[in-house]
Design a protein around this motif. Sequence first.
Motif, PDB file in Angstrom:
ATOM      1  N   HIS A  80      16.952   6.533 -57.074  1.00 53.55           N
ATOM      2  CA  HIS A  80      15.743   6.489 -56.162  1.00 53.55           C
ATOM      3  C   HIS A  80      14.413   6.338 -57.209  1.00 53.55           C
ATOM      4  O   HIS A  80      14.622   6.685 -58.321  1.00 53.55           O
ATOM      5  N   VAL A  81      13.399   5.456 -56.479  1.00 47.68           N
ATOM      6  CA  VAL A  81      12.256   5.360 -57.367  1.00 47.68           C
ATOM      7  C   VAL A  81      11.312   5.601 -56.377  1.00 47.68           C
ATOM      8  O   VAL A  81      11.043   5.252 -55.238  1.00 47.68           O
ATOM      9  N   ASP A  98      -8.662   0.867 -48.266  1.00 53.89           N
ATOM     10  CA  ASP A  98      -7.604   1.266 -49.196  1.00 53.89           C
ATOM     11  C   ASP A  98      -6.863   2.455 -48.710  1.00 53.89           C
ATOM     12  O   ASP A  98      -7.323   3.419 -48.122  1.00 53.89           O
ATOM     13  N   VAL A  99      -5.457   2.065 -48.311  1.00 53.22           N
ATOM     14  CA  VAL A  99      -4.566   2.959 -47.662  1.00 53.22           C
ATOM     15  C   VAL A  99      -3.715   3.432 -48.565  1.00 53.22           C
ATOM     16  O   VAL A  99      -2.798   2.780 -49.357  1.00 53.22           O
ATOM     17  N   ARG A 100      -3.566   4.987 -48.730  1.00 51.35           N
ATOM     18  CA  ARG A 100      -2.644   5.661 -49.767  1.00 51.35           C
ATOM     19  C   ARG A 100      -1.210   5.544 -49.170  1.00 51.35           C
ATOM     20  O   ARG A 100      -1.059   5.414 -47.866  1.00 51.35           O
ATOM     21  N   PHE A 101      -0.209   5.391 -50.015  1.00 52.92           N
ATOM     22  CA  PHE A 101       1.135   5.216 -49.561  1.00 52.92           C
ATOM     23  C   PHE A 101       2.032   5.810 -50.679  1.00 52.92           C
ATOM     24  O   PHE A 101       1.502   6.116 -51.671  1.00 52.92           O
ATOM     25  N   ILE A 102       3.114   6.376 -50.151  1.00 52.37           N
ATOM     26  CA  ILE A 102       4.352   6.651 -50.979  1.00 52.37           C
ATOM     27  C   ILE A 102       5.382   5.619 -50.521  1.00 52.37           C
ATOM     28  O   ILE A 102       5.806   5.585 -49.280  1.00 52.37           O
ATOM     29  N   HIS A 103       6.051   5.081 -51.371  1.00 52.77           N
ATOM     30  CA  HIS A 103       7.243   4.554 -51.051  1.00 52.77           C
ATOM     31  C   HIS A 103       8.445   5.008 -51.976  1.00 52.77           C
ATOM     32  O   HIS A 103       8.476   5.292 -53.141  1.00 52.77           O
ATOM     33  N   LEU A 104       9.470   5.100 -51.161  1.00 50.51           N
ATOM     34  CA  LEU A 104      10.777   5.630 -51.820  1.00 50.51           C
ATOM     35  C   LEU A 104      11.920   4.688 -51.602  1.00 50.51           C
ATOM     36  O   LEU A 104      12.126   4.211 -50.629  1.00 50.51           O
ATOM     37  N   TRP A 105      12.202   3.811 -52.851  1.00 49.55           N
ATOM     38  CA  TRP A 105      13.134   2.957 -53.067  1.00 49.55           C
ATOM     39  C   TRP A 105      14.518   3.506 -53.403  1.00 49.55           C
ATOM     40  O   TRP A 105      14.436   4.388 -54.198  1.00 49.55           O
ATOM     41  N   THR A 106      15.501   2.667 -52.903  1.00 48.84           N
ATOM     42  CA  THR A 106      16.652   3.354 -53.209  1.00 48.84           C
ATOM     43  C   THR A 106      17.418   1.999 -53.803  1.00 48.84           C
ATOM     44  O   THR A 106      17.310   0.683 -53.351  1.00 48.84           O
ATOM     45  N   ILE A 107      18.047   2.161 -55.060  1.00 46.63           N
ATOM     46  CA  ILE A 107      18.737   1.091 -55.977  1.00 46.63           C
ATOM     47  C   ILE A 107      20.193   1.324 -55.704  1.00 46.63           C
ATOM     48  O   ILE A 107      20.775   2.424 -55.947  1.00 46.63           O
ATOM     49  N   ARG A 108      20.937   0.211 -55.360  1.00 49.36           N
ATOM     50  CA  ARG A 108      22.145   0.317 -55.387  1.00 49.36           C
ATOM     51  C   ARG A 108      22.931  -1.177 -55.997  1.00 49.36           C
ATOM     52  O   ARG A 108      22.512  -2.178 -55.834  1.00 49.36           O
ATOM     53  N   GLU A 109      23.678  -0.618 -56.902  1.00 44.22           N
ATOM     54  CA  GLU A 109      24.446  -1.757 -57.612  1.00 44.22           C
ATOM     55  C   GLU A 109      23.481  -2.746 -58.271  1.00 44.22           C
ATOM     56  O   GLU A 109      23.588  -3.973 -58.331  1.00 44.22           O
ATOM     57  N   GLY A 110      22.305  -2.290 -58.801  1.00 47.18           N
ATOM     58  CA  GLY A 110      21.309  -3.078 -59.510  1.00 47.18           C
ATOM     59  C   GLY A 110      20.439  -3.850 -58.764  1.00 47.18           C
ATOM     60  O   GLY A 110      19.744  -4.692 -59.021  1.00 47.18           O
ATOM     61  N   ARG A 111      20.500  -3.482 -57.279  1.00 45.41           N
ATOM     62  CA  ARG A 111      19.514  -3.998 -56.460  1.00 45.41           C
ATOM     63  C   ARG A 111      18.832  -3.174 -55.519  1.00 45.41           C
ATOM     64  O   ARG A 111      19.151  -2.059 -55.192  1.00 45.41           O
ATOM     65  N   ILE A 112      17.602  -3.505 -54.907  1.00 47.25           N
ATOM     66  CA  ILE A 112      16.755  -2.656 -54.345  1.00 47.25           C
ATOM     67  C   ILE A 112      17.648  -2.785 -52.753  1.00 47.25           C
ATOM     68  O   ILE A 112      17.614  -3.686 -52.227  1.00 47.25           O
ATOM     69  N   ALA A 113      18.204  -1.658 -52.247  1.00 47.02           N
ATOM     70  CA  ALA A 113      18.920  -1.521 -51.116  1.00 47.02           C
ATOM     71  C   ALA A 113      18.017  -0.812 -49.920  1.00 47.02           C
ATOM     72  O   ALA A 113      18.424  -1.125 -49.002  1.00 47.02           O
ATOM     73  N   GLY A 114      16.935  -0.236 -50.227  1.00 48.14           N
ATOM     74  CA  GLY A 114      16.184   0.585 -49.124  1.00 48.14           C
ATOM     75  C   GLY A 114      14.709   0.712 -49.568  1.00 48.14           C
ATOM     76  O   GLY A 114      14.558   0.852 -50.757  1.00 48.14           O
ATOM     77  N   LEU A 115      13.792   0.947 -48.561  1.00 44.55           N
ATOM     78  CA  LEU A 115      12.617   1.258 -48.961  1.00 44.55           C
ATOM     79  C   LEU A 115      12.269   2.381 -47.487  1.00 44.55           C
ATOM     80  O   LEU A 115      12.551   2.023 -46.425  1.00 44.55           O
ATOM     81  N   VAL A 116      11.608   3.447 -47.985  1.00 45.01           N
ATOM     82  CA  VAL A 116      11.199   4.285 -46.926  1.00 45.01           C
ATOM     83  C   VAL A 116       9.567   4.238 -47.574  1.00 45.01           C
ATOM     84  O   VAL A 116       9.312   4.740 -48.388  1.00 45.01           O
TER      85      VAL A 116
END
Length: 130
Positions: A80-81, A98-116
């Motif tokens: 996760h990033v 200007d809109v605050r965010f948090i992104h939770l990225w999921t990495i699977r097998e060297g590729r980005i597989a998810g964003l929350v």
Amino acid sequence: MSTSANISLVRRLYESRMAPEVVAEVVAADIVWDITPGFPGGGVHQGWDRVVRDFFGPMQPNFASLGSVPEQYYTDEDGHVFVLGHYHAETRSGNRADVRFIHLWTIREGRIAGLVQAADSHVLQQALNG
């Protein structure tokens, strides 16, 4: 991938500003794109084709510009990033936010597989409706 490689992968996506050639290299075709309810295009979108059609497609007519500005990157050992930042938005009517965010990225097998994504959709809605 190492935690630093995961951050580099996500950073590359931000820095490219979602350039199609970079997206093709780093994003899994079956990505799950989970966007805060109340945000334009909010909901869960399965697959990059649907993300483009059901998230980016409806948003584009509302904005003269909308860009992600990542500020801090964190990672864990589970692929996760976490990115803290803000969107800089300008609506077609000239309102800015200007809109605050948090992104939770999921990495699977060297590729980005998810964003929350969690973002202050209220601030964005005010700009759109103001």
